[in-house]
Enzyme design. Structure first.
Site, short mmCIF file in Angstrom:
data_model
loop_
_atom_site.label_atom_id
_atom_site.label_comp_id
_atom_site.label_asym_id
_atom_site.label_seq_id
_atom_site.Cartn_x
_atom_site.Cartn_y
_atom_site.Cartn_z
N TYR A 147 18.23 -57.65 12.70
CA TYR A 147 17.84 -58.88 12.16
C TYR A 147 17.10 -58.73 11.12
O TYR A 147 17.22 -59.50 9.91
CB TYR A 147 17.06 -59.32 13.45
CG TYR A 147 16.69 -60.92 13.42
CD1 TYR A 147 17.48 -61.87 13.62
CD2 TYR A 147 15.31 -61.34 12.82
CE1 TYR A 147 17.02 -63.22 13.62
CE2 TYR A 147 15.03 -62.55 12.54
CZ TYR A 147 15.93 -63.61 12.96
OH TYR A 147 15.52 -64.68 12.71
N LYS B 175 17.79 -60.74 7.28
CA LYS B 175 16.74 -61.59 6.72
C LYS B 175 16.12 -61.12 5.37
O LYS B 175 16.17 -61.98 4.57
CB LYS B 175 15.93 -62.12 7.63
CG LYS B 175 16.37 -62.71 8.97
CD LYS B 175 17.21 -63.87 8.61
CE LYS B 175 17.52 -64.77 9.69
NZ LYS B 175 18.52 -65.91 9.53
N THR C 51 15.68 -75.35 19.87
CA THR C 51 17.24 -75.22 19.72
C THR C 51 17.66 -75.07 21.15
O THR C 51 16.97 -74.69 22.24
CB THR C 51 17.75 -74.02 19.09
OG1 THR C 51 17.47 -72.73 19.61
CG2 THR C 51 17.36 -74.06 17.66
#
Length: 281
Positions: free
Chosen positions: A161, A165, A196
């Site tokens: 991750y 990014k 979300t």
């Protein structure tokens, strides 16, 4: 003239909210996703559903089934846009594969599939931008946005991750350098904690006393910021930068859907690094 946008990975989550907000701004939005039916994901959502909501919001939503691991499918999407419009105004790179990254344990203990985040994420951002760039240049005024996060500079969900990014930030900076003569900007916008479908499902699984109470950003907030940035005379000045969405929203006078102003997490999670002058001139 109606503006033309593409939002990748928009069946749910951040992409869905961004697409709807661009619809609110009156844009024609091509919504890409792999999902054909709600059953394709435990969190529901499809490209068709999002496209319908874009249209309901005031824009024109167009659903396109695209697997962003398939370069040929991505090429076909932009060839279609060239045929139908001859140009593109906004590209939002949001497609990503989030499988297994939130599982407990070290990266070596998780399925190797976690590295797909660098393929359907970092690499797919490059491929979409590659095919979009000539259309953005043809429009005479363009904007590429990579959806970013504080995980670029702090530990968050592990190395795959973080690499995705951080890589997306630097990719936007380098693309901005090459696109500057063509009046096309490229930025990365860091989103905060989003409200979300995935987040709601996770928090619902926690004991009531463990559920966070802090307000979360609407995914549509980032879309509103993107629409404002596209129309701003600061678009090229900010090009190349990783920008905290909450701070950019405050600068551009953008509020969330309930009228609130999301907060920056710069002092808790870090801020974007300064660019070398060679990238801003």
């Amino acid at each position: 003239m109606q503006r033309i946008a593409v939002v990748t990975g928009a069946s749910r989550g951040a992409g869905k909210g961004i697409a709807i907000a661009l619809g609110e701004a009156g844009m024609t939005v091509y919504v890409t996703a792999r999902s054909l039916a709600d059953a394709d994901s435990p969190y529901g959502g499809t490209a068709v559903e999002t496209a319908n909501l874009v249209t309901k919001a005031g824009g024109t939503g167009i659903a396109v089934t695209v697997d962003h691991a398939d370069d040929g499918a991505v090429k076909a999407l932009f060839e279609r846009i060239r045929h139908e419009h001859g140009r593109l105004d906004v590209l939002v790179n949001n497609a990503a594969s989030l499988v297994t990254i939130t599982d407990p344990g070290g990266f070596w203990e998780k399925p190797l599939k976690a590295v797909d985040l660098i393929t359907v994420g970092l690499r797919s951002h490059y491929v979409a931008s590659y095919y979009a760039a000539p259309l953005l240049i043809a429009g005479g005024r363009g904007l590429i946005v990579n959806t970013g996060h504080y995980g670029a500079v702090c530990y968050y969900h592990g190395p795959a991750y973080g690499a995705q990014k951080a890589g997306a930030d630097k990719m936007a900076a380098d693309m901005a350098k090459e696109l500057r003569p063509h009046n096309v900007a490229a930025v990365s916008i860091w989103m905060g904690g989003l409200d979300t479908e995935r987040a709601r499902a996770y928090f619902a699984s926690l004991p009531p006393e463990a559920r966070p109470t802090a307000k979360r950003e609407s995914p549509r907030f980032t879309g509103r910021v993107i629409a404002a940035l596209y129309g701003s005379d600061q678009r090229m000045t900010l090009s190349g930068r990783a920008l905290i969405g909450a701070e950019l929203g405050a600068f551009l006078g953008v509020a969330d859907i309930d009228g609130s102003r999301p907060i920056s997490h710069r002092y808790a999670m870090g801020g974007p690094p300064e660019l070398h002058p060679s990238l801003t001139s």
